[in-house]
Design a protein around this motif. Structure first.
Motif, PDB file in Angstrom:
ATOM      1  N   THR A   1       0.838  -1.204   0.000  1.00 28.68           N
ATOM      2  CA  THR A   1       0.000   0.000   0.000  1.00 28.68           C
ATOM      3  C   THR A   1       0.868   1.248   0.000  1.00 28.68           C
ATOM      4  OG1 THR A   1      -0.175  -0.222   2.408  1.00 28.68           O
ATOM      5  CG2 THR A   1      -2.001  -1.063   1.090  1.00 28.68           C
TER       6      THR A   1
ATOM      7  N   PHE B   1      -0.506   5.181   0.021  1.00 25.76           N
ATOM      8  CA  PHE B   1      -1.788   5.300   0.711  1.00 25.76           C
ATOM      9  C   PHE B   1      -1.635   6.253   1.893  1.00 25.76           C
ATOM     10  CE2 PHE B   1      -2.876   1.932  -1.934  1.00 25.76           C
ATOM     11  CZ  PHE B   1      -4.184   1.503  -1.740  1.00 25.76           C
TER      12      PHE B   1
ATOM     13  N   ASP C   1      -6.979   6.689   3.187  1.00 28.14           N
ATOM     14  CA  ASP C   1      -7.049   5.553   2.266  1.00 28.14           C
ATOM     15  C   ASP C   1      -7.009   4.228   3.019  1.00 28.14           C
ATOM     16  OD1 ASP C   1      -7.100   7.260   0.050  1.00 28.14           O
ATOM     17  OD2 ASP C   1      -4.921   7.357  -0.012  1.00 28.14           O
TER      18      ASP C   1
ATOM     19  N   PRO D   1      -5.763   5.220  -4.289  1.00 30.13           N
ATOM     20  CA  PRO D   1      -5.257   6.191  -3.313  1.00 30.13           C
ATOM     21  C   PRO D   1      -5.481   7.624  -3.768  1.00 30.13           C
ATOM     22  CG  PRO D   1      -3.632   4.466  -3.759  1.00 30.13           C
ATOM     23  CD  PRO D   1      -4.729   4.295  -4.769  1.00 30.13           C
TER      24      PRO D   1
END
Length: 527
Positions: A213, A216, A220, A270
């Motif tokens: 991720t 992010f 998010d 994102p």
């Protein structure tokens, strides 16, 4: 505002919370210490950074901490647009009323969210209404006494839009940058959001999820957890979408598993990727045998060039002195493998540094905008969020496309970066060291290790690369051949069974001496 209880409900912002306590809470609760040493307590604090990184969340938790402390501290929260009015002079009255209320209920904290809408940059192209509001806010903040026990906090994601007169000690004494969370911060944020879950996924999976991720923000990750819960509901109770009445859901059957998070990861875009996508990507397993040694060599050299602690995510601002005589910079020469693989892998390794990309697409993204203006803007943005990184992939792709003023602006800005500027400039060029233009080569000191040529893979590295390809392909071929053999065996078995049944059903000679049980049953049936 968010319903955060205290600072323990916030993950990944421990350094920021410590700065907020030192700047805001301690002067209000321990004002006698400042008076004993004749110190001037801070009057203002400015939060800035990308959207969804926790600026308003920290202010909300600060309000809760103020109400729970032994000495009660009042908290006044206003949006920037709340103080605006269409009537002349009404906005100034609203501001004066807020500061008067703060004087009556001190110690007090005034929080202006989206302060760029309240105090924009004053210019000749703007109307006099906003200029009057900015002047009133400046006068009110200057009118605060040294021991007034009133602190003003502002939050914005457009710090360039704020009037420069506010950004000085005595008004907003300190500016606190909220970056996108790094790997450790993302793990802490995910653990905060699943703290109240009864059935939690394993901790190893959250380490994997945090690594996947990149880019992010906190909002998010919160949306990712919410989407994973909805994926779990869809998987266990698909009938709620067709039921007209309220369906009874058993909470014990709702267990969010790995597949729910992976499916939710595909559905979430994102916030930072909706504006611009940074070329951040980890080194693939196929390319590791070829490029892993070069990547380790680059990181070792960066460890020598960069200040101590800049390459790890344990600091809010870089304070150490670089071992180099200029700001940390590196030029990677060779073929285009570093632009496609090594550069994104370095950005992935140094993801805690805010990355600003200067390439051919950003230079010509806006029609009618000069290239030198884009270069100046990118350099300003990189210097605003120190320590940071300026990534210039394939500098030769745009070096001959821009005119002479753009090249002069780039070289002059690079030469003006001294060792006090903790900004890593990572540049790549798809050519050898001897073929570099003289202006580009002069920006990097070869004797200090700022120019690094990518070595071609050795024989052992090439052997490992092709070995894994052949092993992978042989596994695929073996799976395909085994599947084909299984299908062929199944087809032969079916054909034999069909032929046997046809022979049994077509047999009509009653003088047969040997009859199988199946054929006997068939004859009985027809008789």
């Amino acid at each position: 505002m968010s319903s955060a209880k205290d600072f323990s409900c916030i993950g990944g912002l421990e350094k920021h919370i410590r700065v907020v306590k030192e700047t805001v809470l301690f002067p209000l609760m321990y004002g006698d210490v400042y008076a004993r040493f004749n110190l001037k307590p801070p009057r203002g604090l400015l939060f800035y950074g990308p959207p969804g990184t926790g600026k308003t969340l920290v202010a909300s938790a600060l309000a809760s901490e103020c109400s729970n402390s032994e000495r009660k501290v009042s908290f006044i929260s206003r949006k920037g647009s709340d103080c605006l009015s269409k009537w002349v002079g009404e906005s100034e009255k609203k501001l004066q009323k807020i500061f008067t209320l703060a004087q009556q209920s001190k110690p007090c904290i005034i929080f202006f969210d989206e302060v760029d809408g309240l105090a924009p940059v004053r210019s000749s192209r703007q109307d006099f209404v906003h200029a009057s509001i900015v002047s009133t806010l400046l006068a009110l903040m200057d009118g605060l006494d040294n021991n007034s026990e009133i602190i003003v906090i502002g939050a914005t994601n457009r710090i360039d839009a704020i009037d420069p007169a506010l950004r000085r000690p005595g008004r907003f004494d300190r500016e606190l940058y909220f970056p996108l969370p790094c790997y450790n911060a993302r793990k802490e944020i995910l653990s905060v959001h699943i703290k109240s879950w009864k059935q939690k996924p394993p901790q190893k999976f959250f380490s994997y999820l945090a690594s996947k991720t990149v880019g992010f923000c906190g909002s998010d990750l919160q949306a990712l957890c919410a989407e994973a819960v909805m994926c779990c509901v869809r998987r266990n109770y698909p009938e709620i979408y067709t039921s007209k009445s309220r369906y009874q859901i058993n909470d014990r059957h709702l267990k969010v598993e790995k597949q729910d998070f992976l499916k939710a990861r595909q559905n979430i875009v994102p916030a930072s990727h909706r504006v611009s996508i940074a070329p951040i990507k980890s080194l693939s397993s196929k390319m590791q045998p070829l490029l892993q040694d070069n990547l380790s060599r680059i990181l070792s050299q960066l460890d020598i060039l960069c200040p101590v602690g800049m390459l790890i995510c344990d600091v809010v601002t870089g304070k150490a002195v670089s071992r180099s005589t200029s700001c940390p910079r590196m030029l990677l020469c060779g073929d285009d493998c570093h632009t496609r693989h090594l550069g994104p892998a370095l950005l992935h390794t140094l993801e805690h540094l805010p990355c600003h990309v200067l390439d051919v697409t950003t230079l010509f993204e806006e029609t009618g905008r000069a290239a030198e203006e884009v270069i100046i803007q990118k350099m300003k943005m990189a210097r605003r969020s120190l320590p940071s990184m300026l990534y210039v992939p394939d500098v030769l792709a745009w070096w001959d496309l821009v005119d002479e003023p753009a090249r002069v602006v780039f070289t002059s800005l690079m030469q003006g970066l001294d060792r006090s500027v903790h900004m890593l400039v990572l540049t790549t060029a798809n050519c050898s060291r001897e073929d570099l233009p003289a202006d580009v080569a002069s920006l990097f000191d070869e004797y200090q290790g700022e120019v690094l040529e990518i070595l071609p893979p050795a024989e052992q590295q090439r052997e490992l690369f092709f070995k894994q390809l052949f092993v992978h392909s042989s596994d695929i071929e073996s799976n395909r051949s085994s599947q084909a053999d299984l299908e062929q065996f199944t087809n032969i078995k079916k054909a034999k069974e069909v032929g046997r049944r046809r022979r049994l059903t077509n047999r009509t000679d009653p003088n047969e001496n040997s009859l199988s049980p199946i054929s006997f049953e068939v004859i009985i049936e027809y008789s």
